[in-house]
Design a protein around this motif. Structure first.
Motif, PDB file in Angstrom:
ATOM      1  N   ASP A 170      35.593  37.849  44.941  1.00 52.27           N
ATOM      2  CA  ASP A 170      34.369  38.662  44.830  1.00 52.27           C
ATOM      3  C   ASP A 170      33.118  37.785  44.879  1.00 52.27           C
ATOM      4  OD1 ASP A 170      35.502  41.204  44.708  1.00 52.27           O
ATOM      5  OD2 ASP A 170      35.823  41.092  42.557  1.00 52.27           O
ATOM      6  N   GLN A 171      33.188  36.638  44.210  1.00 48.86           N
ATOM      7  CA  GLN A 171      32.033  35.743  44.169  1.00 48.86           C
ATOM      8  C   GLN A 171      31.767  35.126  45.543  1.00 48.86           C
ATOM      9  OE1 GLN A 171      29.994  35.350  41.400  1.00 48.86           O
ATOM     10  NE2 GLN A 171      28.681  34.418  42.944  1.00 48.86           N
TER      11      GLN A 171
ATOM     12  N   ASP B 137      44.502  34.980  38.367  1.00 45.57           N
ATOM     13  CA  ASP B 137      43.906  36.070  39.146  1.00 45.57           C
ATOM     14  C   ASP B 137      42.762  35.519  39.997  1.00 45.57           C
ATOM     15  OD1 ASP B 137      43.150  38.444  40.207  1.00 45.57           O
ATOM     16  OD2 ASP B 137      42.323  39.271  38.347  1.00 45.57           O
TER      17      ASP B 137
ATOM     18  N   LYS C 188      30.135  37.766  47.691  1.00 41.13           N
ATOM     19  CA  LYS C 188      28.737  37.932  47.300  1.00 41.13           C
ATOM     20  C   LYS C 188      27.865  36.799  47.840  1.00 41.13           C
ATOM     21  CE  LYS C 188      25.828  38.305  43.161  1.00 41.13           C
ATOM     22  NZ  LYS C 188      25.820  38.299  41.668  1.00 41.13           N
TER      23      LYS C 188
ATOM     24  N   GLN D 101      40.918  37.411  42.067  1.00 42.49           N
ATOM     25  CA  GLN D 101      39.999  38.494  42.443  1.00 42.49           C
ATOM     26  C   GLN D 101      38.546  38.125  42.151  1.00 42.49           C
ATOM     27  OE1 GLN D 101      40.979  41.457  43.934  1.00 42.49           O
ATOM     28  NE2 GLN D 101      38.787  41.809  44.236  1.00 42.49           N
ATOM     29  N   LYS D 102      38.317  37.553  40.981  1.00 40.32           N
ATOM     30  CA  LYS D 102      36.957  37.191  40.591  1.00 40.32           C
ATOM     31  C   LYS D 102      36.369  36.160  41.549  1.00 40.32           C
ATOM     32  CE  LYS D 102      34.283  35.504  36.636  1.00 40.32           C
ATOM     33  NZ  LYS D 102      34.347  35.001  35.232  1.00 40.32           N
ATOM     34  N   ASP D 103      37.194  35.175  41.932  1.00 39.04           N
ATOM     35  CA  ASP D 103      36.734  34.140  42.873  1.00 39.04           C
ATOM     36  C   ASP D 103      36.418  34.745  44.238  1.00 39.04           C
ATOM     37  OD1 ASP D 103      37.043  32.186  40.953  1.00 39.04           O
ATOM     38  OD2 ASP D 103      39.065  31.644  41.592  1.00 39.04           O
TER      39      ASP D 103
ATOM     40  N   ARG E 240      38.095  49.219  47.061  1.00 36.43           N
ATOM     41  CA  ARG E 240      38.037  48.744  45.669  1.00 36.43           C
ATOM     42  C   ARG E 240      38.530  49.809  44.689  1.00 36.43           C
ATOM     43  NH1 ARG E 240      35.077  44.017  45.429  1.00 36.43           N
ATOM     44  NH2 ARG E 240      33.853  43.537  47.269  1.00 36.43           N
TER      45      ARG E 240
ATOM     46  N   ASP F 101      45.972  34.006  47.853  1.00 35.39           N
ATOM     47  CA  ASP F 101      46.218  35.281  47.198  1.00 35.39           C
ATOM     48  C   ASP F 101      47.338  36.052  47.893  1.00 35.39           C
ATOM     49  OD1 ASP F 101      45.347  37.234  45.141  1.00 35.39           O
ATOM     50  OD2 ASP F 101      44.895  38.479  46.879  1.00 35.39           O
TER      51      ASP F 101
END
Length: 319
Positions: free
Chosen positions: A152-153, A146, A156, A148-150, A319, A202
Protein backbone atom coordinates in the motif's frame (compact mmCIF):
# COMPACT_ATOMS: atom_id res chain seq x y z
CA UNK A 1 29.09 -0.06 7.79
CA UNK A 2 25.51 -1.28 7.32
CA UNK A 3 22.88 -0.60 9.96
CA UNK A 4 22.49 -3.51 12.41
CA UNK A 5 19.14 -5.13 11.77
CA UNK A 6 17.40 -8.36 12.76
CA UNK A 7 14.78 -9.38 10.19
CA UNK A 8 12.00 -11.99 10.15
CA UNK A 9 14.17 -14.57 8.39
CA UNK A 10 16.97 -14.19 10.95
CA UNK A 11 14.52 -14.62 13.83
CA UNK A 12 12.94 -17.67 12.19
CA UNK A 13 16.36 -19.22 11.59
CA UNK A 14 17.36 -18.80 15.24
CA UNK A 15 14.00 -19.98 16.61
CA UNK A 16 13.78 -22.92 14.18
CA UNK A 17 17.30 -24.13 14.94
CA UNK A 18 16.62 -23.92 18.68
CA UNK A 19 13.34 -25.86 18.43
CA UNK A 20 14.82 -28.57 16.20
CA UNK A 21 17.79 -28.98 18.53
CA UNK A 22 15.58 -29.26 21.61
CA UNK A 23 13.29 -31.85 19.99
CA UNK A 24 16.16 -33.99 18.65
CA UNK A 25 17.96 -33.85 22.01
CA UNK A 26 14.75 -34.71 23.87
CA UNK A 27 14.39 -37.91 21.83
CA UNK A 28 18.07 -38.66 22.46
CA UNK A 29 18.94 -38.97 18.77
CA UNK A 30 22.52 -39.50 17.70
CA UNK A 31 23.99 -36.40 16.03
CA UNK A 32 21.01 -34.41 17.40
CA UNK A 33 22.71 -31.12 16.57
CA UNK A 34 22.34 -31.96 12.87
CA UNK A 35 18.59 -31.40 13.17
CA UNK A 36 19.34 -27.70 13.70
CA UNK A 37 21.61 -27.68 10.64
CA UNK A 38 18.89 -29.23 8.47
CA UNK A 39 16.40 -26.61 9.70
CA UNK A 40 18.78 -23.74 8.98
CA UNK A 41 19.37 -25.02 5.43
CA UNK A 42 15.63 -24.92 4.73
CA UNK A 43 14.74 -21.44 5.99
CA UNK A 44 13.63 -19.50 2.91
CA UNK A 45 12.18 -16.03 2.23
CA UNK A 46 8.83 -17.35 0.93
CA UNK A 47 6.49 -20.30 1.54
CA UNK A 48 6.80 -21.68 -2.00
CA UNK A 49 10.58 -21.57 -1.84
CA UNK A 50 10.45 -23.23 1.56
CA UNK A 51 8.34 -26.13 0.28
CA UNK A 52 10.61 -26.55 -2.71
CA UNK A 53 13.72 -26.44 -0.50
CA UNK A 54 12.34 -29.10 1.85
CA UNK A 55 11.23 -31.35 -1.01
CA UNK A 56 14.62 -31.02 -2.71
CA UNK A 57 16.54 -31.79 0.49
CA UNK A 58 14.37 -34.78 1.42
CA UNK A 59 14.85 -36.39 -1.98
CA UNK A 60 18.58 -35.58 -2.07
CA UNK A 61 19.05 -37.02 1.44
CA UNK A 62 17.20 -40.24 0.56
CA UNK A 63 19.30 -40.65 -2.59
CA UNK A 64 22.39 -39.95 -0.48
CA UNK A 65 21.49 -42.69 1.99
CA UNK A 66 20.94 -45.14 -0.85
CA UNK A 67 24.31 -44.30 -2.41
CA UNK A 68 26.00 -44.50 1.00
CA UNK A 69 24.55 -47.96 1.60
CA UNK A 70 25.57 -49.28 -1.81
CA UNK A 71 29.06 -47.80 -1.77
CA UNK A 72 30.13 -47.88 1.87
CA UNK A 73 28.33 -50.95 3.13
CA UNK A 74 28.96 -53.13 0.11
CA UNK A 75 32.46 -51.91 -0.81
CA UNK A 76 34.00 -50.46 2.32
CA UNK A 77 34.10 -47.54 4.72
CA UNK A 78 37.17 -45.63 3.61
CA UNK A 79 37.91 -42.14 2.16
CA UNK A 80 38.61 -43.43 -1.37
CA UNK A 81 35.24 -45.18 -1.63
CA UNK A 82 33.54 -42.09 -0.19
CA UNK A 83 35.25 -39.87 -2.75
CA UNK A 84 34.30 -42.14 -5.66
CA UNK A 85 30.73 -42.27 -4.37
CA UNK A 86 30.56 -38.44 -4.33
CA UNK A 87 31.90 -38.37 -7.91
CA UNK A 88 28.77 -40.29 -8.93
CA UNK A 89 26.38 -38.79 -6.39
CA UNK A 90 26.89 -35.13 -7.30
CA UNK A 91 26.20 -35.56 -11.06
CA UNK A 92 23.09 -37.56 -10.10
CA UNK A 93 21.74 -34.60 -8.12
CA UNK A 94 22.61 -32.25 -10.98
CA UNK A 95 20.79 -34.47 -13.48
CA UNK A 96 17.62 -34.53 -11.39
CA UNK A 97 17.97 -30.84 -10.43
CA UNK A 98 18.38 -31.56 -6.73
CA UNK A 99 21.71 -29.78 -6.28
CA UNK A 100 20.29 -27.50 -3.56
CA UNK A 101 19.96 -30.56 -1.37
CA UNK A 102 23.63 -31.53 -1.61
CA UNK A 103 24.76 -30.06 1.74
CA UNK A 104 21.90 -31.60 3.75
CA UNK A 105 22.44 -34.98 2.09
CA UNK A 106 26.17 -34.84 2.89
CA UNK A 107 25.28 -34.28 6.56
CA UNK A 108 23.38 -37.60 6.50
CA UNK A 109 26.07 -39.39 4.49
CA UNK A 110 28.79 -38.35 6.95
CA UNK A 111 26.76 -39.77 9.85
CA UNK A 112 26.68 -43.12 8.07
CA UNK A 113 30.39 -42.91 7.28
CA UNK A 114 31.26 -42.10 10.91
CA UNK A 115 29.19 -45.01 12.21
CA UNK A 116 30.77 -47.42 9.67
CA UNK A 117 27.76 -49.69 10.08
CA UNK A 118 24.49 -49.13 8.25
CA UNK A 119 21.86 -50.56 10.58
CA UNK A 120 18.10 -50.22 10.85
CA UNK A 121 18.64 -48.23 14.03
CA UNK A 122 20.89 -45.77 12.19
CA UNK A 123 18.42 -45.50 9.32
CA UNK A 124 15.58 -44.65 11.74
CA UNK A 125 17.82 -42.13 13.51
CA UNK A 126 18.60 -40.31 10.26
CA UNK A 127 14.95 -40.35 9.17
CA UNK A 128 14.00 -38.89 12.56
CA UNK A 129 16.62 -36.14 12.20
CA UNK A 130 15.24 -35.33 8.76
CA UNK A 131 11.65 -35.29 10.03
CA UNK A 132 12.53 -32.98 12.91
CA UNK A 133 14.85 -30.70 10.92
CA UNK A 134 12.73 -30.35 7.81
CA UNK A 135 9.43 -30.40 9.74
CA UNK A 136 10.55 -27.60 12.04
CA UNK A 137 11.68 -25.53 9.05
CA UNK A 138 8.30 -26.06 7.39
CA UNK A 139 6.40 -25.06 10.52
CA UNK A 140 8.51 -21.95 11.10
CA UNK A 141 8.34 -20.90 7.44
CA UNK A 142 4.55 -21.07 7.40
CA UNK A 143 4.61 -17.73 9.19
CA UNK A 144 5.44 -14.87 6.88
CA UNK A 145 5.14 -11.17 7.65
CA UNK A 146 2.14 -9.35 6.16
CA UNK A 147 3.30 -7.38 3.12
CA UNK A 148 0.00 -5.56 2.55
CA UNK A 149 1.09 -2.46 4.43
CA UNK A 150 4.34 -2.25 2.44
CA UNK A 151 2.52 -2.71 -0.86
CA UNK A 152 0.00 0.00 0.00
CA UNK A 153 2.82 2.39 0.87
CA UNK A 154 4.68 1.69 -2.37
CA UNK A 155 1.48 2.28 -4.33
CA UNK A 156 0.90 5.57 -2.54
CA UNK A 157 4.48 6.78 -3.08
CA UNK A 158 4.52 5.83 -6.77
CA UNK A 159 1.22 7.58 -7.47
CA UNK A 160 2.51 10.68 -5.69
CA UNK A 161 5.59 10.66 -7.94
CA UNK A 162 3.39 10.40 -11.04
CA UNK A 163 1.37 13.39 -9.86
CA UNK A 164 4.59 15.35 -9.37
CA UNK A 165 5.82 14.44 -12.85
CA UNK A 166 2.56 15.54 -14.46
CA UNK A 167 2.50 18.73 -12.39
CA UNK A 168 6.00 19.62 -13.60
CA UNK A 169 4.85 19.11 -17.19
CA UNK A 170 1.92 21.46 -16.52
CA UNK A 171 4.29 24.09 -15.08
CA UNK A 172 6.42 23.98 -18.20
CA UNK A 173 3.51 24.14 -20.62
CA UNK A 174 1.94 27.11 -18.81
CA UNK A 175 4.93 29.08 -17.62
CA UNK A 176 7.89 27.73 -19.55
CA UNK A 177 9.40 26.67 -16.20
CA UNK A 178 12.56 24.65 -16.93
CA UNK A 179 13.85 24.32 -13.34
CA UNK A 180 12.71 20.70 -12.95
CA UNK A 181 15.64 18.25 -12.74
CA UNK A 182 13.56 15.13 -13.45
CA UNK A 183 14.57 13.32 -10.25
CA UNK A 184 11.04 11.97 -9.82
CA UNK A 185 11.53 9.85 -12.95
CA UNK A 186 14.54 8.11 -11.42
CA UNK A 187 12.80 7.76 -8.05
CA UNK A 188 9.74 6.22 -9.71
CA UNK A 189 11.84 3.69 -11.63
CA UNK A 190 13.68 2.64 -8.45
CA UNK A 191 10.48 2.39 -6.43
CA UNK A 192 8.79 0.30 -9.12
CA UNK A 193 11.65 -2.21 -9.09
CA UNK A 194 11.42 -2.57 -5.32
CA UNK A 195 7.62 -2.69 -5.36
CA UNK A 196 7.53 -5.47 -7.98
CA UNK A 197 10.01 -7.47 -5.91
CA UNK A 198 7.82 -7.18 -2.80
CA UNK A 199 4.66 -8.02 -4.79
CA UNK A 200 6.31 -11.12 -6.27
CA UNK A 201 7.35 -12.18 -2.77
CA UNK A 202 3.72 -11.86 -1.71
CA UNK A 203 2.70 -14.22 -4.55
CA UNK A 204 5.30 -16.73 -3.36
CA UNK A 205 3.81 -16.60 0.14
CA UNK A 206 0.38 -17.74 -1.08
CA UNK A 207 0.57 -21.36 -2.17
CA UNK A 208 -2.54 -21.28 -4.38
CA UNK A 209 -2.09 -17.79 -5.83
CA UNK A 210 -0.50 -17.42 -9.28
CA UNK A 211 -0.62 -13.65 -9.57
CA UNK A 212 -0.83 -10.56 -7.44
CA UNK A 213 -2.96 -7.48 -8.19
CA UNK A 214 -0.23 -5.23 -6.88
CA UNK A 215 2.39 -6.89 -9.10
CA UNK A 216 0.18 -6.37 -12.15
CA UNK A 217 -0.40 -2.78 -11.07
CA UNK A 218 3.29 -1.99 -10.63
CA UNK A 219 4.07 -3.70 -13.94
CA UNK A 220 1.44 -1.51 -15.61
CA UNK A 221 2.93 1.62 -14.05
CA UNK A 222 6.38 0.58 -15.22
CA UNK A 223 5.16 0.37 -18.82
CA UNK A 224 3.56 3.78 -18.47
CA UNK A 225 6.80 5.21 -17.12
CA UNK A 226 8.61 3.99 -20.23
CA UNK A 227 6.20 6.08 -22.32
CA UNK A 228 6.70 9.13 -20.10
CA UNK A 229 10.48 8.80 -20.33
CA UNK A 230 10.30 8.43 -24.10
CA UNK A 231 8.09 11.45 -24.75
CA UNK A 232 9.29 13.81 -22.02
CA UNK A 233 12.20 15.32 -24.00
CA UNK A 234 9.81 16.34 -26.76
CA UNK A 235 7.32 18.11 -24.50
CA UNK A 236 9.95 19.93 -22.39
CA UNK A 237 11.99 21.31 -25.30
CA UNK A 238 9.37 23.16 -27.35
CA UNK A 239 10.95 25.86 -29.55
CA UNK A 240 8.05 28.25 -28.76
CA UNK A 241 4.84 28.19 -26.75
CA UNK A 242 1.71 27.87 -28.82
CA UNK A 243 -1.99 28.09 -28.03
CA UNK A 244 -2.35 24.32 -28.01
CA UNK A 245 0.04 24.05 -25.06
CA UNK A 246 -2.64 25.39 -22.72
CA UNK A 247 -5.07 22.69 -23.87
CA UNK A 248 -2.52 19.97 -23.13
CA UNK A 249 -1.68 21.60 -19.80
CA UNK A 250 -5.36 21.54 -18.75
CA UNK A 251 -5.60 17.87 -19.66
CA UNK A 252 -2.39 16.96 -17.81
CA UNK A 253 -3.49 18.89 -14.73
CA UNK A 254 -6.75 16.97 -14.55
CA UNK A 255 -4.87 13.71 -15.12
CA UNK A 256 -2.43 14.59 -12.32
CA UNK A 257 -5.34 15.09 -9.94
CA UNK A 258 -6.73 11.66 -10.79
CA UNK A 259 -3.74 9.34 -10.49
CA UNK A 260 -5.01 6.32 -8.54
CA UNK A 261 -5.36 2.55 -8.73
CA UNK A 262 -8.91 2.65 -10.11
CA UNK A 263 -9.60 2.41 -13.82
CA UNK A 264 -10.71 5.76 -15.25
CA UNK A 265 -8.70 5.46 -18.45
CA UNK A 266 -11.79 5.29 -20.67
CA UNK A 267 -12.97 8.64 -19.31
CA UNK A 268 -9.61 10.33 -19.95
CA UNK A 269 -9.26 8.82 -23.41
CA UNK A 270 -12.56 10.50 -24.25
CA UNK A 271 -11.20 13.79 -22.93
CA UNK A 272 -8.09 13.29 -25.01
CA UNK A 273 -10.26 12.89 -28.10
CA UNK A 274 -11.85 16.24 -27.26
CA UNK A 275 -8.38 17.79 -27.05
CA UNK A 276 -7.56 16.40 -30.48
CA UNK A 277 -10.77 17.85 -31.90
CA UNK A 278 -9.94 21.27 -30.46
CA UNK A 279 -6.47 20.98 -31.98
CA UNK A 280 -8.10 20.57 -35.38
CA UNK A 281 -10.13 23.77 -35.02
CA UNK A 282 -7.17 25.96 -34.10
CA UNK A 283 -5.31 28.12 -36.64
CA UNK A 284 -2.50 26.54 -38.64
CA UNK A 285 1.08 27.38 -37.55
CA UNK A 286 2.45 30.66 -38.86
CA UNK A 287 6.10 29.61 -39.01
CA UNK A 288 8.40 26.63 -38.79
CA UNK A 289 8.99 26.91 -35.03
CA UNK A 290 5.27 26.91 -34.27
CA UNK A 291 4.82 23.97 -36.61
CA UNK A 292 7.48 22.00 -34.69
CA UNK A 293 5.87 22.95 -31.36
CA UNK A 294 2.41 21.84 -32.52
CA UNK A 295 3.83 18.60 -33.94
CA UNK A 296 5.56 17.82 -30.63
CA UNK A 297 2.39 18.52 -28.68
CA UNK A 298 0.32 16.34 -30.97
CA UNK A 299 2.86 13.54 -30.71
CA UNK A 300 2.73 13.94 -26.94
CA UNK A 301 -1.03 13.48 -26.74
CA UNK A 302 -0.78 10.45 -29.03
CA UNK A 303 1.72 8.94 -26.60
CA UNK A 304 -0.53 9.82 -23.66
CA UNK A 305 -3.28 7.88 -25.39
CA UNK A 306 -0.97 4.85 -25.35
CA UNK A 307 -0.33 5.60 -21.67
CA UNK A 308 -4.07 5.45 -21.02
CA UNK A 309 -4.55 2.30 -23.10
CA UNK A 310 -2.09 0.52 -20.81
CA UNK A 311 -4.11 1.64 -17.79
CA UNK A 312 -7.38 0.65 -19.45
CA UNK A 313 -6.26 -2.98 -19.65
CA UNK A 314 -5.74 -3.04 -15.87
CA UNK A 315 -8.81 -4.17 -13.92
CA UNK A 316 -7.98 -2.13 -10.84
CA UNK A 317 -7.12 -3.21 -7.31
CA UNK A 318 -10.03 -4.69 -5.37
CA UNK A 319 -9.92 -3.82 -1.69
Amino acid sequence: MKKFKIGYRTIKTAVGACIALLIAEYFDLHYFSSAAILTILCIQPTKKKSLNAIYTRIVASLIGMLYAFLALELVGYNPIVLGIMLLVFIPTLVSFKFTDGFISSVVIIMHIYNEANFTVSLLLNELALMAIGFGTALAVNMYMGDLQKDLDQYLKNIEELYRSIFSEIVKYLRNGDTSWDGKEIIEAANLLNKAKSIAFKDVENHLTRKENQFYLYFDMREKQLEIIERVLPKITTLPVMVQQAELVADFMEELANNVHSGNTAKKFRSKLEEVKEEFATMPLPENHEKFLAMASLYQFIEEMDKYLVIKQTFRGIRR
